[in-house]
Design an enzyme around this catalytic site. Structure first.
Site, PDB file in Angstrom:
ATOM      1  N   LYS A  52      47.722  32.685  34.031  1.00  0.00           N
ATOM      2  CA  LYS A  52      47.613  34.190  33.443  1.00  0.00           C
ATOM      3  C   LYS A  52      48.997  34.729  33.484  1.00  0.00           C
ATOM      4  O   LYS A  52      49.329  35.366  32.432  1.00  0.00           O
ATOM      5  CB  LYS A  52      46.686  34.810  34.130  1.00  0.00           C
ATOM      6  CG  LYS A  52      45.144  34.515  34.055  1.00  0.00           C
ATOM      7  CD  LYS A  52      44.050  35.317  34.775  1.00  0.00           C
ATOM      8  CE  LYS A  52      42.883  34.698  34.564  1.00  0.00           C
ATOM      9  NZ  LYS A  52      41.618  35.306  35.243  1.00  0.00           N
ATOM     10  N   GLN A  96      40.937  38.598  40.712  1.00  0.00           N
ATOM     11  CA  GLN A  96      40.406  37.371  40.664  1.00  0.00           C
ATOM     12  C   GLN A  96      39.390  37.113  41.508  1.00  0.00           C
ATOM     13  O   GLN A  96      39.163  37.356  42.760  1.00  0.00           O
ATOM     14  CB  GLN A  96      41.427  36.151  41.026  1.00  0.00           C
ATOM     15  CG  GLN A  96      41.040  34.749  40.274  1.00  0.00           C
ATOM     16  CD  GLN A  96      41.054  34.481  38.885  1.00  0.00           C
ATOM     17  OE1 GLN A  96      41.548  35.380  38.147  1.00  0.00           O
ATOM     18  NE2 GLN A  96      40.102  33.702  38.487  1.00  0.00           N
ATOM     19  N   ASP A 119      39.115  42.904  32.225  1.00  0.00           N
ATOM     20  CA  ASP A 119      38.335  41.944  32.259  1.00  0.00           C
ATOM     21  C   ASP A 119      37.012  42.259  31.786  1.00  0.00           C
ATOM     22  O   ASP A 119      36.248  41.387  31.538  1.00  0.00           O
ATOM     23  CB  ASP A 119      38.232  41.540  34.024  1.00  0.00           C
ATOM     24  CG  ASP A 119      38.916  40.105  34.433  1.00  0.00           C
ATOM     25  OD1 ASP A 119      38.883  39.275  33.577  1.00  0.00           O
ATOM     26  OD2 ASP A 119      39.244  40.314  35.686  1.00  0.00           O
TER      27      ASP A 119
HETATM   28  N1  GUN Z   1      37.074  34.193  37.775  1.00  0.00           N
HETATM   29  C1  GUN Z   1      36.499  33.246  36.886  1.00  0.00           C
HETATM   30  N2  GUN Z   1      36.538  33.757  35.769  1.00  0.00           N
HETATM   31  C2  GUN Z   1      37.194  34.969  35.890  1.00  0.00           C
HETATM   32  C3  GUN Z   1      37.550  36.004  35.013  1.00  0.00           C
HETATM   33  O1  GUN Z   1      37.513  35.789  33.850  1.00  0.00           O
HETATM   34  N3  GUN Z   1      38.307  37.086  35.570  1.00  0.00           N
HETATM   35  C4  GUN Z   1      38.337  37.275  36.923  1.00  0.00           C
HETATM   36  N4  GUN Z   1      38.983  38.500  37.340  1.00  0.00           N
HETATM   37  N5  GUN Z   1      37.866  36.399  37.833  1.00  0.00           N
HETATM   38  C5  GUN Z   1      37.424  35.273  37.273  1.00  0.00           C
END
Ligand code: GUN
Length: 292
Positions: A52, A96, A119
């Site tokens: 990311k 995350q 998100d």
């Molecule tokens: N863990 C797995 N997929 C995601 C996501 O799309 N966002 C976040 N913050 N954590 C994740």
């Protein structure tokens, strides 16, 4: 069979975003800024978060990564979120997931200001999604819609079967595929661990979205000819055919199943890269104040 190439599509989207960022900056705006909080040192989370951060750089965004110890107090994580909520330079914040067991994930999700919740996990944004109001769509489901849209997969009136009811993928994609939108307008069946006679249901799917986390779970006998399959699963397994000794498998036994498909996403290179591209898109939306 047409391969839904998430890697190429995500690169196209990133190029589109980079062009928009350049013109925003030329017009005097600041760089869009994404903040990510990573708690602990889980290998998969480390990989996702660094991808990311790298993607932010590729499109001309600023990024800030906050690393916290696995044993961080919930109250300290909440203070960190509060600080970022009040930082006017930051357009998007993600924490995350998963978080360590001693931290209440739902409490953390709700602490993020919905305005920077790129998100799209905050209950307010999930509600807006369900009501078809402007919002940040969760990145993985948004990536699935974008792939279906860009490859002109017909969805209206089709039977879409979703396997898995997670808050991140299964539950939101089932809502999105049923909405009066394109892509959308499907008749949706949401299946999960308590579903009986799963194969009878998957065999009737025109579009099958699998987000289960069990490698090669979907086999040839479980799908009908002409199905469109979206494989969200990604599991790392030992392999003696690769240099690294590992390979990535989806939830679909790709080699056999692909021959029955009209469209299918590969793993890797399908939904995964799309998720990151859609997170960037949400961050750009926030910087442009399109949603709120
Ligand atoms: N863990 C797995 N997929 C995601 C996501 O799309 N966002 C976040 N913050 N954590 C994740």
């Amino acid at each position: 069979m047409i391969l839904l190439d998430g890697r190429k599509t995500a690169n196209d989207i990133k190029e589109e975003i980079a062009v928009e960022v350049s013109s925003l900056i030329a017009a005097g705006s600041k760089k869009p800024h994404l903040a990510a909080i990573l708690v602990g040192t889980d290998g998969a989370s480390e990989t996702y978060v660094s991808a990311k951060v790298r993607a932010c750089k590729e499109v001309g965004f600023r990024s800030t990564l906050v690393r916290l110890d696995n044993k961080v107090l919930e109250s300290d994580l909440l203070s960190e979120i509060e600080e970022i909520n009040n930082n006017k330079d930051i357009d998007g914040l993600i924490v995350q997931l998963p978080l360590p067991d001693h931290i209440d994930e739902m409490k953390i999700t709700q602490a993020i200001d919905p305005i920077i919740d790129v998100d799209g996990f905050h209950p307010q944004n999930i509600g807006r999604m369900a009501l078809n109001l402007p919002t940040y769509l969760p990145a993985t489901p948004a990536g699935i819609l974008e792939l279906l849209g860009r490859y002109n997969v017909e969805t209206a009136g089709k039977h879409c079967v979703v396997i898995g009811r997670s808050h991140i993928v299964g539950s939101p994609i089932s809502i999105l595929m049923a909405r009066n939108n394109n892509p959308g307008n499907c008749t949706v069946t949401l299946t999960h661990s308590r579903t009986q006679n799963l194969k009878d249901i998957t065999k009737t799917a025109d579009i099958l979205i699998v987000a289960l986390g069990k490698s090669e779970f979907i086999t040839t006998d479980m799908v009908k000819d002409g199905v469109c399959i979206i494989d969200v699963g990604i599991t790392r397994v030992r392999s003696n055919t690769t240099k690294s000794g590992w390979k990535l498998l989806g939830d679909v036994a790709f080699e056999g199943v692909k021959n029955k498909c009209s469209f299918i996403t590969p793993v890797p290179g399908g939904v995964g890269p799309m998720t990151i591209a859609m997170l960037l898109k949400n961050t750009l939306k926030s910087a442009k104040r399109v949603v709120y």
